[in-house]
Design a protein around this motif. Structure first.
Motif, mmCIF file in Angstrom:
data_model
loop_
_atom_site.group_PDB
_atom_site.id
_atom_site.type_symbol
_atom_site.label_atom_id
_atom_site.label_comp_id
_atom_site.label_asym_id
_atom_site.label_seq_id
_atom_site.Cartn_x
_atom_site.Cartn_y
_atom_site.Cartn_z
ATOM 1 N N HIS A 53 0.845 -1.192 0.000
ATOM 2 C CA HIS A 53 0.000 0.000 0.000
ATOM 3 C C HIS A 53 0.882 1.245 0.000
ATOM 4 O O HIS A 53 1.923 1.286 0.634
ATOM 5 C CB HIS A 53 -0.919 0.015 1.219
ATOM 6 C CG HIS A 53 -1.980 -1.027 1.141
ATOM 7 N ND1 HIS A 53 -3.077 -0.907 0.324
ATOM 8 C CD2 HIS A 53 -2.096 -2.223 1.759
ATOM 9 C CE1 HIS A 53 -3.834 -1.975 0.455
ATOM 10 N NE2 HIS A 53 -3.263 -2.793 1.324
ATOM 11 N N ARG A 54 0.430 2.247 -0.728
ATOM 12 C CA ARG A 54 1.144 3.498 -0.857
ATOM 13 C C ARG A 54 0.186 4.636 -0.495
ATOM 14 O O ARG A 54 -0.988 4.414 -0.302
ATOM 15 C CB ARG A 54 1.651 3.666 -2.282
ATOM 16 C CG ARG A 54 2.571 2.527 -2.710
ATOM 17 C CD ARG A 54 2.981 2.620 -4.146
ATOM 18 N NE ARG A 54 3.792 3.780 -4.465
ATOM 19 C CZ ARG A 54 5.095 3.892 -4.238
ATOM 20 N NH1 ARG A 54 5.733 2.913 -3.649
ATOM 21 N NH2 ARG A 54 5.757 4.967 -4.596
ATOM 22 N N CYS A 55 0.718 5.829 -0.410
ATOM 23 C CA CYS A 55 -0.090 7.014 -0.137
ATOM 24 C C CYS A 55 -0.194 7.814 -1.432
ATOM 25 O O CYS A 55 0.809 8.259 -1.989
ATOM 26 C CB CYS A 55 0.555 7.839 0.962
ATOM 27 S SG CYS A 55 -0.432 9.256 1.450
ATOM 28 N N LEU A 56 -1.408 7.972 -1.926
ATOM 29 C CA LEU A 56 -1.657 8.743 -3.138
ATOM 30 C C LEU A 56 -2.012 10.163 -2.722
ATOM 31 O O LEU A 56 -2.964 10.371 -1.970
ATOM 32 C CB LEU A 56 -2.791 8.112 -3.940
ATOM 33 C CG LEU A 56 -3.190 8.818 -5.222
ATOM 34 C CD1 LEU A 56 -2.052 8.763 -6.233
ATOM 35 C CD2 LEU A 56 -4.440 8.193 -5.801
ATOM 36 N N ALA A 72 6.126 3.595 1.749
ATOM 37 C CA ALA A 72 6.382 3.644 3.191
ATOM 38 C C ALA A 72 7.813 4.092 3.496
ATOM 39 O O ALA A 72 8.055 4.765 4.505
ATOM 40 C CB ALA A 72 6.109 2.278 3.804
ATOM 41 N N LYS A 73 8.748 3.740 2.642
ATOM 42 C CA LYS A 73 10.147 4.099 2.884
ATOM 43 C C LYS A 73 10.381 5.606 2.762
ATOM 44 O O LYS A 73 11.150 6.193 3.517
ATOM 45 C CB LYS A 73 11.060 3.374 1.894
ATOM 46 C CG LYS A 73 11.091 1.883 2.103
ATOM 47 C CD LYS A 73 11.960 1.221 1.061
ATOM 48 C CE LYS A 73 11.914 -0.288 1.213
ATOM 49 N NZ LYS A 73 12.666 -0.961 0.145
ATOM 50 N N ASP A 74 9.741 6.241 1.809
ATOM 51 C CA ASP A 74 9.940 7.676 1.558
ATOM 52 C C ASP A 74 8.946 8.559 2.297
ATOM 53 O O ASP A 74 9.005 9.779 2.185
ATOM 54 C CB ASP A 74 9.807 7.969 0.060
ATOM 55 C CG ASP A 74 10.843 7.231 -0.754
ATOM 56 O OD1 ASP A 74 11.920 6.959 -0.205
ATOM 57 O OD2 ASP A 74 10.559 6.921 -1.925
ATOM 58 N N HIS A 75 8.048 7.958 3.040
ATOM 59 C CA HIS A 75 6.960 8.716 3.640
ATOM 60 C C HIS A 75 7.455 9.770 4.635
ATOM 61 O O HIS A 75 6.987 10.912 4.621
ATOM 62 C CB HIS A 75 5.965 7.774 4.321
ATOM 63 C CG HIS A 75 4.740 8.452 4.784
ATOM 64 N ND1 HIS A 75 4.576 8.854 6.083
ATOM 65 C CD2 HIS A 75 3.631 8.834 4.126
ATOM 66 C CE1 HIS A 75 3.395 9.441 6.208
ATOM 67 N NE2 HIS A 75 2.809 9.446 5.026
ATOM 68 N N GLN A 76 8.402 9.431 5.511
ATOM 69 C CA GLN A 76 8.887 10.389 6.516
ATOM 70 C C GLN A 76 9.550 11.597 5.866
ATOM 71 O O GLN A 76 9.300 12.740 6.256
ATOM 72 C CB GLN A 76 9.877 9.693 7.466
ATOM 73 C CG GLN A 76 9.245 8.657 8.352
ATOM 74 C CD GLN A 76 8.310 9.289 9.368
ATOM 75 O OE1 GLN A 76 8.518 10.407 9.821
ATOM 76 N NE2 GLN A 76 7.254 8.576 9.714
ATOM 77 N N ARG A 77 10.382 11.367 4.871
ATOM 78 C CA ARG A 77 11.064 12.462 4.188
ATOM 79 C C ARG A 77 10.066 13.347 3.458
ATOM 80 O O ARG A 77 10.147 14.577 3.495
ATOM 81 C CB ARG A 77 12.093 11.909 3.207
ATOM 82 C CG ARG A 77 12.987 12.957 2.578
ATOM 83 C CD ARG A 77 13.922 12.369 1.540
ATOM 84 N NE ARG A 77 13.221 11.757 0.424
ATOM 85 C CZ ARG A 77 12.685 12.443 -0.593
ATOM 86 N NH1 ARG A 77 12.750 13.747 -0.618
ATOM 87 N NH2 ARG A 77 12.075 11.820 -1.582
#
Length: 136
Positions: A53-56, A72-77
């Motif tokens: 799942h990703r964030c659109l 999920a890996k790039d979400h914080q940045r």
């Protein structure tokens, strides 16, 4: 709708905010998505495969719509960069006037006490039920 990488999306979002400073709005929506069709998701679920799942994220100013997908890996940045942009562009908002809760509660308490004292001193109820106003 244009699907951009996260960094170009943030650059375009900044330019959207700049265009709408004098007049206009920018709407940003975030949604959980797997970017796969429902049929493919059902096949993956029955096969026991894990769905990524990703964030659109979509943004529009009414004329132009842009979007990006963040894992999920790039979400914080991405969230840190997005928050920086929002903080920089929310200069027109007014600060809310806050009341001190203790002072407001004390003022309400004093108002109620004064009302009770005034009722006792100035109002007396007659036998027939009418209210008679008397000065002390």
């Amino acid at each position: 709708m244009v699907l951009l990488q996260p960094d170009p999306f943030l650059n375009e979002l900044t330019s959207m905010f700049e265009r709408s400073t004098e007049k206009g709005s920018v709407w940003v929506t975030l949604k959980r998505s797997s970017l796969k069709s429902k049929v493919v998701r059902n096949k993956m679920a029955t096969a026991g495969e894990e769905i990524d799942h990703r964030c659109l994220i979509r943004a529009t100013d009414g004329k132009k719509t842009i979007s990006t997908s963040v894992g999920a890996k790039d979400h914080q940045r991405f969230q840190a960069s997005y928050a920086t942009i929002l903080k920089a562009r929310m200069t027109a908002l007014k600060k809310r006037e806050r009341k001190d809760k203790r002072k407001a509660a004390d003022a309400d308490k004093k108002t109620k006490q004064i009302a009770i004292i005034l009722r006792r001193n100035y109002l007396k109820v007659g036998f027939t039920g009418e209210v008679v106003l008397e000065a002390p």
